[in-house]
Design a protein around this motif. Structure first.
Motif, mmCIF file in Angstrom:
data_model
loop_
_atom_site.group_PDB
_atom_site.id
_atom_site.type_symbol
_atom_site.label_atom_id
_atom_site.label_comp_id
_atom_site.label_asym_id
_atom_site.label_seq_id
_atom_site.Cartn_x
_atom_site.Cartn_y
_atom_site.Cartn_z
ATOM 1 N N GLY A 133 -2.401 -6.235 -10.798
ATOM 2 C CA GLY A 133 -2.728 -5.143 -9.900
ATOM 3 C C GLY A 133 -1.509 -4.683 -9.112
ATOM 4 O O GLY A 133 -0.399 -4.583 -9.644
ATOM 5 N N ASN A 134 -1.693 -4.430 -7.840
ATOM 6 C CA ASN A 134 -0.591 -3.988 -6.968
ATOM 7 C C ASN A 134 -0.093 -5.120 -6.080
ATOM 8 O O ASN A 134 0.276 -4.908 -4.926
ATOM 9 C CB ASN A 134 -1.033 -2.794 -6.113
ATOM 10 N N ILE A 135 -0.074 -6.325 -6.618
ATOM 11 C CA ILE A 135 0.300 -7.492 -5.805
ATOM 12 C C ILE A 135 1.756 -7.427 -5.348
ATOM 13 O O ILE A 135 2.113 -7.973 -4.291
ATOM 14 C CB ILE A 135 0.026 -8.815 -6.576
ATOM 15 N N TYR A 189 -4.936 -3.434 0.102
ATOM 16 C CA TYR A 189 -5.702 -4.532 -0.477
ATOM 17 C C TYR A 189 -6.934 -4.027 -1.218
ATOM 18 O O TYR A 189 -7.474 -4.711 -2.076
ATOM 19 C CB TYR A 189 -6.132 -5.517 0.610
ATOM 20 N N TYR A 202 -6.315 -3.729 -4.859
ATOM 21 C CA TYR A 202 -6.209 -5.056 -5.488
ATOM 22 C C TYR A 202 -7.586 -5.700 -5.657
ATOM 23 O O TYR A 202 -7.904 -6.237 -6.721
ATOM 24 C CB TYR A 202 -5.308 -5.962 -4.657
ATOM 25 N N HIS A 212 -9.562 -6.808 -9.135
ATOM 26 C CA HIS A 212 -9.575 -8.250 -9.410
ATOM 27 C C HIS A 212 -10.564 -8.681 -10.501
ATOM 28 O O HIS A 212 -10.225 -9.531 -11.327
ATOM 29 C CB HIS A 212 -9.831 -9.030 -8.121
#
Length: 593
Positions: free
Chosen positions: A232-234, A276, A279, A283
Motif C-alpha cells: 500500500g502506501n506504507i 492511514y 492503507y 489491507h
C-alpha cells in the motif's frame, strides 16, 4: 500503547508491552547473531547467503530448527513476558477496547472500558480472564494492557537514588503500587508514547528497507502492481511518522517527562494522519495477495530471508503489515490516558484535550471508511437476491444502505396506490415488489436518482398535484424534469424516519465528497463476483475453530469454537456486533413467508 510494570531493580524500570504493534514486535534480541548480507543498494547478496548459511531455503530451515527464544506458536516475547508475570504472582490488568457480546457460558462478556484481570495468556488468540466473579475466554485482540497497573500487586520497597527509603510524604513518589502520584502516572504515559513511537518507526523502516527494497530487486518475482497491493502506501506513512516522532521528541522533557507538552504535535499532524485511510482500506487486499503468494515455497523462503537479514522479530510479513492498522486507533487511547493523568492547570491540558477529540475524529473517519468497504459485499449479496434486476449494479453509484422500509407509492395519471419496498442508498432509491405468495422474495421494479431530487413534506389532506386525500405523505420532486413522486407511510413516526433518512443520505453524499471516499472498480467487481458465487453455491458451511492441545483443555474449560477475528482491525467493529446494514433489512423488511 500499554505496559505492565516489572520491578527488577531500583530505580524502577518500565517494561513496555506495546500493542501498537502485533504481539511480540516490541521484543528484540537473538539467541545467535545472523550476519546481514545486504549490499548498499538493498539487493540480496547471494554470495554471502550461500557462504554463510546456504540458500534462502537453508536459512529459513536453519532458523526454524534453532531454539530461537521467540519462535514459538504463542506469538512472541510479549506473550511470554505476560505469562511470566502471571506465574510470578503478579496481577495483570487489561482494558476492553470493544464490547464482547457472547451467549456462550464459556466466554467472558464485557463492554468497552471494562477492566479485566488476565489470568492466562498462553494462547495467542483467546485469553482467560476474570471480571468480579465471572471468568471465561475472551479474544485477546479486544483488549489492551494498561499502562499503569493501578490495582495492588505486591508491596515493593521504595528507595531514592541515594539508597534511602523514600519518604511517603514526599511531593513526588516513585511509581509503586498503592503509592503513586499523578505526575508519575503521567510520566509513565509520556514515556510509553515516546518509546512506542520509536519502536513503530523502526518497524516501518524494517518493512521499507527489509522487504520493499528487496522485492523491487526481484522483478522476476514481483510486479509493481503486486508491491502496491501488498505494501500500500506504507512508505508515505513512514515518511509522515519520521516527521511526527521528531516533533514529539522536541516536546519531550527528558529531565521531567511529566512536564512534556506533546498535545500540540497531534494537533499539527491530525490531517496528515488521514493517509492511514488508504492503507487500512487496502489491507484486506494485501492479506489476500500474500495468502496467494505464500502458497508457493519460494515466496515463503524469500520473505523469511528478508526478515532474518533485517534482524526482525519472528513474525510473518502479514503480521508486520498489520502494525499501521493497529497504530492509528491507538492514538485516542494513548491521549485519553494522558488526559486522565494531566491536571487541568497543566500547560498541556487544553492541547491534549483538543488532540484527543481530533484523533478520535481521524480514527472514526478511517473506521467509517473501512466499514463502508466491508458493507459493499453485503450490498452485492443483497442485489444478487433480488429477482429480475435491471440496469447497472447498485455499487456503481452507492456504497451505503441508509434506510429501508415499506411505503405506498402513488403514480400518475390514475393516482394508483401500490405497496412497495424501498431501499435508500447514497445517490439512489431502489423500489422492489414483494412476491404475492412468498413474501421473502423481492422483484426489482425501478430506481430514483436522489441527486436530482428535493424532498417535500406534504400536510395531511387533499394534495393539489394528485387531486387525492393523503396522510403521512411526502414527495420527491425532480428539479430538472418537474417529475413528482408521492409516497405515503402508514404511521406519522414512519414518515418522520424517512424524512430524517433523506437528510442523512444528502449528508453522507456531501461527506464523501469532502473526504474523497470512493470504491475502486476492482473492489466493486470483486464484491459482485463473490456475491454471484455465493448465490449459486448457497450459504457456506460454518467454519469451526480447532481445539488446542490437551494440556490447555485440562487447565480450563474448552476453548471457544467460534473464530475470533483473524488479524483484527482495531478500527473495525468486532464481528460479533451486527452491522446497521443487516439491522435495517432484517428489522424493516419482512423476509418471511
Amino acid at each position: 500503547i500499554t505496559s505492565a510494570v516489572a520491578f527488577d531493580i531500583l530505580p524502577l524500570k518500565l517494561h513496555p508491552f506495546s500493542q501498537s504493534t502485533p504481539t511480540g514486535l516490541d521484543c528484540v534480541g537473538w539467541k545467535r547473531r545472523i550476519s546481514s548480507p545486504v549490499i548498499a543498494d538493498g539487493t540480496l547478496d547471494k554470495t554471502s547467503l550461500t557462504d554463510d548459511v546456504g540458500s534462502e531455503e537453508d536459512l529459513y530451515e536453519d532458523f526454524r530448527s534453532s531454539n530461537h527464544r521467540y519462535g514459538h506458536p504463542g506469538g512472541g516475547g510479549e506473550q511470554l513476558a505476560i505469562n511470566e508475570l502471571i506465574s510470578d504472582g503478579s496481577v495483570v490488568y487489561a482494558e476492553a477496547l470493544w464490547d464482547h457480546v457472547t451467549m456462550d457460558d464459556q466466554e467472558l462478556g464485557f463492554k468497552a472500558g471494562d477492566v479485566i484481570e488476565v489470568m492466562d495468556a498462553t494462547n495467542k488468540e483467546w485469553w482467560w480472564g476474570r471480571i468480579l466473579d465471572s471468568e471465561g475466554w475472551f479474544p485477546a485482540s479486544f483488549v489492551r494492557l494498561r499502562v499503569n497497573q493501578d490495582e495492588p500487586m505486591e508491596d515493593y520497597p521504595l528507595k531514592v537514588e541515594g539508597g534511602k527509603e523514600d519518604d511517603s510524604s514526599s511531593g513526588t513518589r516513585r511509581f509503586g503500587m498503592g503509592q503513586t502520584t499523578k505526575d508519575q502516572m503521567r510520566t509513565n504515559v509520556i514515556n510509553e508514547i515516546i518509546s512506542t513511537e520509536r519502536d513503530y518507526i523502526k518497524h516501518l523502516k524494517d518493512i521499507c528497507e527489509g522487504y520493499i527494497k528487496q522485492c523491487r530487486k526481484r522483478a522476476d518475482m514481483f510486479t509493481e502492481e503486486q508491491l502496491k497491493t501488498i505494501f500500500g502506501n506504507i512508505e508515505d506513512i513512514y515518511r509522515c511518522q519520521k516527521k511526527f516522532v521528531k516533533a514529539l521528541e522536541k516536546k519531550f522533557n527528558k529531565d521531567h517527562p511529566h512536564l512534556s507538552e506533546v498535545g500540540s504535535c497531534f494537533l499539527e499532524y491530525q490531517t496528515e494522519f488521514q493517509i492511514y485511510s488508504e492503507y487500512c482500506n487496502n489491507h484486506p487486499n494485501a492479506c489476500m495477495e500474500l495468502s496467494r503468494l505464500t502458497k508457493v515455497n519460494k515466496y515463503v523462503y524469500f520473505f523469511e530471508a528478508c526478515r532474518l537479514l533485517q534482524k526482525m522479530i519472528d513474525i510473518s510479513l502479514d503480521g508486520f503489515l498489520l502494525t499501521p492498522v493497529q497504530k492509528i486507533c491507538k492514538y485516542p487511547l494513548q491521549l485519553a490516558e494522558l488526559l486522565k493523568y494531566t491536571n487541568p492547570q497543566h500547560r498541556d491540558f487544553k492541547d491534549v484535550e483538543a488532540a484527543l477529540n481530533a484523533m478520535k475524529n481521524v480514527a472514526q473517519l478511517i473506521n467509517e471508511r473501512k466499514r463502508r468497504l466491508e458493507n459493499i459485499d453485503k450490498i452485492a449479496q443483497w442485489q444478487s437476491s433480488i429477482e429480475d434486476w435491471e440496469g447497472e449494479d447498485v455499487l456503481v453509484r452507492s456504497s451505503e444502505l441508509i434506510y429501508s422500509g415499506e411505503l405506498a407509492k402513488i403514480s400518475h395519471p390514475q393516482a394508483k396506490s401500490q405497496q412497495r419496498m424501498f431501499f435508500l442508498f447514497d445517490h439512489q432509491l431502489v423500489c422492489c415488489k414483494k412476491d404475492l405468495l412468498r413474501r421473502d422474495i423481492l422483484y426489482y421494479k425501478s430506481r430514483i436518482n436522489m441527486d436530482d431530487m428535493e424532498i417535500v413534506d406534504v400536510e395531511d389532506g387533499k394534495d393539489k398535484d394528485f387531486n387525492i386525500s393523503v396522510k403521512n405523505a411526502f414527495k420527491l420532486h425532480c428539479r430538472d424534469t418537474e417529475e413528482v413522486h408521492l409516497f405515503c407511510a402508514k404511521k406519522p413516526e414512519q414518515k418522520q424516519r424517512w424524512l430524517k433518512a433523506f437528510e442523512n443520505e444528502r449528508r453522507q453524499v456531501q461527506l464523501d465528497q469532502e473526504t474523497g471516499f470512493s470504491i475502486t472498480e476492482v473492489q466493486k467487481k470483486q464484491a459482485m463476483l463473490n456475491a454471484s458465487k455465493q448465490h449459486h453455491t448457497g450459504k457456506p458451511k460454518a467454519v469451526t475453530r480447532p481445539y488446542y492441545d490437551f494440556l490447555m483443555r485440562q487447565k480450563h474449560p474448552t476453548l471457544p469454537t467460534t473464530l475470533p477475528q483473524q488479524q483484527v482491525f482495531m478500527l473495525a467493529e468486532p464481528k460479533r456486533k451486527p452491522s446497521n446494514f443487516w439491522q435495517n433489512i432484517s428489522r424493516l423488511t419482512p423476509f418471511r413467508k
